[in-house]
Design a protein around this motif. Structure first.
Motif, short mmCIF file in Angstrom:
data_model
loop_
_atom_site.label_atom_id
_atom_site.label_comp_id
_atom_site.label_asym_id
_atom_site.label_seq_id
_atom_site.Cartn_x
_atom_site.Cartn_y
_atom_site.Cartn_z
N THR A 138 3.91 13.47 3.04
CA THR A 138 4.08 12.04 3.29
C THR A 138 3.21 11.23 2.32
N ILE A 139 1.95 11.66 2.18
CA ILE A 139 1.05 10.92 1.29
C ILE A 139 1.48 11.10 -0.16
N GLY A 140 1.86 12.34 -0.51
CA GLY A 140 2.30 12.62 -1.88
C GLY A 140 3.50 11.77 -2.27
N ALA A 141 4.40 11.55 -1.30
CA ALA A 141 5.63 10.80 -1.59
C ALA A 141 5.33 9.37 -2.02
N THR A 142 4.17 8.84 -1.61
CA THR A 142 3.88 7.45 -1.97
C THR A 142 3.55 7.29 -3.44
N PHE A 143 3.19 8.43 -4.12
CA PHE A 143 2.84 8.34 -5.54
C PHE A 143 4.04 8.63 -6.43
N THR A 144 5.16 9.05 -5.84
CA THR A 144 6.29 9.44 -6.68
C THR A 144 7.52 8.55 -6.43
N THR A 145 7.28 7.31 -5.99
CA THR A 145 8.42 6.42 -5.80
C THR A 145 8.89 5.89 -7.16
N ASP A 146 10.03 5.21 -7.16
CA ASP A 146 10.59 4.67 -8.40
C ASP A 146 9.64 3.66 -9.04
N ALA A 147 8.76 3.07 -8.22
CA ALA A 147 7.90 1.99 -8.73
C ALA A 147 6.68 2.52 -9.46
N GLY A 148 6.61 3.83 -9.74
CA GLY A 148 5.46 4.37 -10.45
C GLY A 148 4.39 4.86 -9.49
N PRO A 149 3.34 5.51 -10.04
CA PRO A 149 2.35 6.19 -9.21
C PRO A 149 1.69 5.29 -8.15
N LEU A 150 1.30 4.09 -8.53
CA LEU A 150 0.62 3.24 -7.55
C LEU A 150 1.51 2.10 -7.08
N GLY A 151 2.78 2.16 -7.50
CA GLY A 151 3.70 1.06 -7.24
C GLY A 151 3.82 0.70 -5.77
N SER A 152 3.89 1.73 -4.90
CA SER A 152 4.10 1.43 -3.48
C SER A 152 2.89 0.70 -2.88
N TYR A 153 1.69 1.04 -3.40
CA TYR A 153 0.50 0.37 -2.86
C TYR A 153 0.41 -1.08 -3.37
N LEU A 154 0.77 -1.25 -4.67
CA LEU A 154 0.76 -2.61 -5.22
C LEU A 154 1.77 -3.47 -4.47
N ALA A 155 2.93 -2.87 -4.16
CA ALA A 155 3.95 -3.61 -3.42
C ALA A 155 3.43 -3.98 -2.03
N PHE A 156 2.72 -3.04 -1.40
CA PHE A 156 2.18 -3.29 -0.06
C PHE A 156 1.19 -4.45 -0.10
N LEU A 157 0.24 -4.35 -1.05
CA LEU A 157 -0.79 -5.39 -1.11
C LEU A 157 -0.27 -6.69 -1.69
N GLY A 158 0.88 -6.62 -2.40
CA GLY A 158 1.45 -7.81 -2.98
C GLY A 158 2.23 -8.65 -1.98
N SER A 159 2.59 -8.03 -0.86
CA SER A 159 3.37 -8.77 0.14
C SER A 159 2.44 -9.43 1.15
N GLY A 160 2.58 -10.75 1.27
CA GLY A 160 1.72 -11.48 2.18
C GLY A 160 1.82 -10.97 3.61
N PHE A 161 3.05 -10.66 4.06
CA PHE A 161 3.25 -10.20 5.43
C PHE A 161 2.53 -8.88 5.67
N ARG A 162 2.67 -7.94 4.71
CA ARG A 162 2.04 -6.64 4.88
C ARG A 162 0.52 -6.74 4.89
N ARG A 163 0.00 -7.60 3.99
CA ARG A 163 -1.46 -7.81 3.98
C ARG A 163 -1.92 -8.34 5.33
N THR A 164 -1.16 -9.30 5.88
CA THR A 164 -1.51 -9.86 7.18
C THR A 164 -1.56 -8.77 8.25
N VAL A 165 -0.55 -7.87 8.24
CA VAL A 165 -0.53 -6.80 9.24
C VAL A 165 -1.77 -5.93 9.12
N LEU A 166 -2.14 -5.58 7.87
CA LEU A 166 -3.31 -4.72 7.66
C LEU A 166 -4.58 -5.42 8.15
#
Lengths: 275, 262
Positions: A29-57
């Motif tokens: 599960t954790i490994g899959a987050t580094f191999t998405t189409d958005a590049g190695p850290l793409g999924s995390y950047l997308a998470f932190l880039g979304s205002g709603f997701r940041r609010t949830v965290l």
């Protein structure tokens, strides 16, 4: 010859289960987050880039932190009373703390639906008392989630701390008071420092438990108080966005491990009993 | 140990215990209500909501599933956990220190992450049936309790008794069942109970591992609450509380409840 490996042989089935069904799947599960189409850290950047997701965290961290602080305060004072109570009372009080702990999370959270609903007990009482503006919307607020979570974790805190406080030798407390310390000074300078390791263990249990909770925020908070646990479920089972769900899962694992490892380190350093 | 406690502190503790007990008493009260909606204090006393639980197929079915999963998962965890706990104590020297941490991992990893990962890799990835995956999840979930509680019992077991039996000619496997196991009986019972209650109450792992016709009681309760707000949930909750009381009675008889503060 076999004897040298006997320990390994006997622990092999349990080891295999943990490795194959926990470490491998969670690692995947954790490994899959580094191999998405958005590049190695793409999924995390997308998470932190979304205002709603940041609010949830941030909301989840805030709820977990406040729950931990309230549970520590309430649990420590109560555990202190329990540990100094006469033996017969002590066992009654321990049973009264164990009972809610063994009762399921769903049952205990459900109780707050009856209490805090629009026609719930608290609102009915407020209307009856003639409080202006009642009934108030209480359910599905952050406050309701925190109250329900404190309710959930106070018994755990009491039981963790009673064990620690009971182990403080009576001699120490008597020595402190015979040397002229007031009860408050004894509490602050003798009992509290000796209880710190227990407080840290309790804080870790409550923080990680409330940071990863699902049932309570789902029942008491609903959609309007989305936290990491309910968000993970929503992404995985409603939106079927497994990449996003995996990212949430990875963040939860990292935060949990960081808190556990960090606090264990601090506990070791602060333990006044160790040299 | 009856030091002077400040009256304010005692009053505070009393309030905390009212806070702890109150909601549970309200659930019990609501389950006895004669009304079709949840209310407290109950209006008119009746047991009809308890009958209603057993009339509803979904509750009957999930109750059976929950009991099956809890019993099987606990037994599996004991079967693999007892030898592991034995090895950790008896062969401490030859086993690395991280092995005991490995068995606590299921507690360290957030349950909801474990549930999702099992769905992703084991149920969908490896194509295992829903029930088997649920069973694996719950076996993992309760394994730490089995290993730790039995390890604690074995820590006070004098292994020279076992050596004496073996040197007197008893075969090792027989010694394990006739000498070692009876000495840690109370630990095994406590582990069974803690594991069983953990499995019965689990939400976060089962949440992802339910399928057509397979669901557990807590998941069914969550689903029901989202649609209806009738006293039937209060009645189910009371049944689960009875289970808790039964469990506490067994723990009290075997170990004493103060065991849980350690």
């Amino acid at each position: 010859m076999l004897k040298r490996f006997m320990g390994w042989v006997m622990s092999a089935p349990a080891t295999a289960l943990v490795v194959l069904c926990l470490i491998v799947p969670v690692g995947a599960t954790i490994g899959a987050t580094f191999t998405t189409d958005a590049g190695p850290l793409g999924s995390y950047l997308a998470f932190l880039g979304s205002g709603f997701r940041r609010t949830v965290l941030w909301r989840t961290l805030e709820i977990a932190l406040l729950t931990t602080v309230f549970s520590l305060l309430i649990g420590f004072l109560t555990a202190y009373v329990v540990s100094r109570a006469p033996a017969r009372w002590r066992s009654v009080l321990i049973i009264a703390a164990v009972f809610p702990l063994l009762t399921g999370v769903v049952v205990r959270s459900f109780a707050f639906l009856i209490l805090l609903g629009r026609n719930g007990m608290v609102n009915n009482a407020l209307v009856w008392l003639g409080v202006e503006g009642a009934p108030f919307p209480m359910l599905y607020t952050q406050g309701a989630v925190i109250i329900a979570m404190v309710y959930l974790f106070v018994p755990l805190m009491i039981l963790t701390l009673v064990g620690v406080l009971e182990n403080i030798p009576d001699d120490l407390i008597q020595a402190s008071s015979s040397l002229g310390a007031s009860p408050f000074q004894t509490f602050r300078q003798v009992i509290f420092p000796l209880a710190v390791p227990g407080l840290i263990v309790g804080a870790v249990l409550v923080f990680t438990g409330s940071f990863t909770a699902y049932a309570t925020p789902q029942l008491v908070g609903g959609e309007s108080v989305m936290v990491m646990g309910t968000f993970l479920h929503q992404q995985a089972m409603v939106a079927f966005d497994w990449d996003s769900a995996s990212t949430i899962a990875a963040i939860m694992v990292v935060v949990t491990l960081a808190v556990v490892l960090g606090m264990t380190r601090i506990a070791k350093r602060l333990n006044p009993m160790s040299t | 140990m009856t030091g002077r406690l400040h009256p304010g502190l005692i009053a505070f503790a009393v309030l905390v215990y009212i806070f702890l007990m109150g909601p549970l008493i309200i659930v019990i009260g609501s389950s006895l209500s004669d009304t079709t909606f949840l209310t407290f204090p109950p209006q008119g006393l009746s047991l009809r909501w308890f009958e209603r639980i057993f009339e509803m197929a979904a509750f009957r079915r999930t109750m059976v599933t929950s009991f099956q999963v809890a019993t099987l998962a606990t037994c599996f965890a004991l079967i693999i956990g007892i030898p592991a706990a034995y090895a950790l104590n008896r062969y401490r020297v030859q086993l690395p220190g991280w092995l005991s941490t490995l068995f606590v991992l299921p507690i360290l990893v957030p349950e909801i992450v474990l549930g999702f990962s099992l769905l992703r890799s084991v149920q969908v990835g490896a194509g295992l049936p829903v029930f088997s995956t649920l069973l694996i999840g719950h076996t993992l979930l309760v394994l730490p309790y089995c290993v730790r509680v039995i390890s604690a019992s074995l820590a006070s077991f004098d292994f020279s008794i076992e050596e004496a039996a073996i040197s007197l000619g008893s075969p090792p496997w027989k010694t394990f069942f006739t000498v070692v196991l009876p000495n840690v009986r109370s630990g095994v019972i406590a582990a069974f109970i803690l594991a069983f209650i953990t499995s019965i109450n689990d939400v976060s792992v089962a949440l992802f591992l339910t399928g057509p016709g397979i669901s557990t009681l807590p998941i069914q309760i969550l689903a029901h609450v989202e649609q209806f707000f009738d006293p039937v949930i209060a009645s189910v909750s009371v049944l689960l509380m009875f289970l808790t009381v039964a469990v506490m009675a067994v723990v009290e008889r075997t170990l004493g409840l103060t065991f849980l503060t350690k």
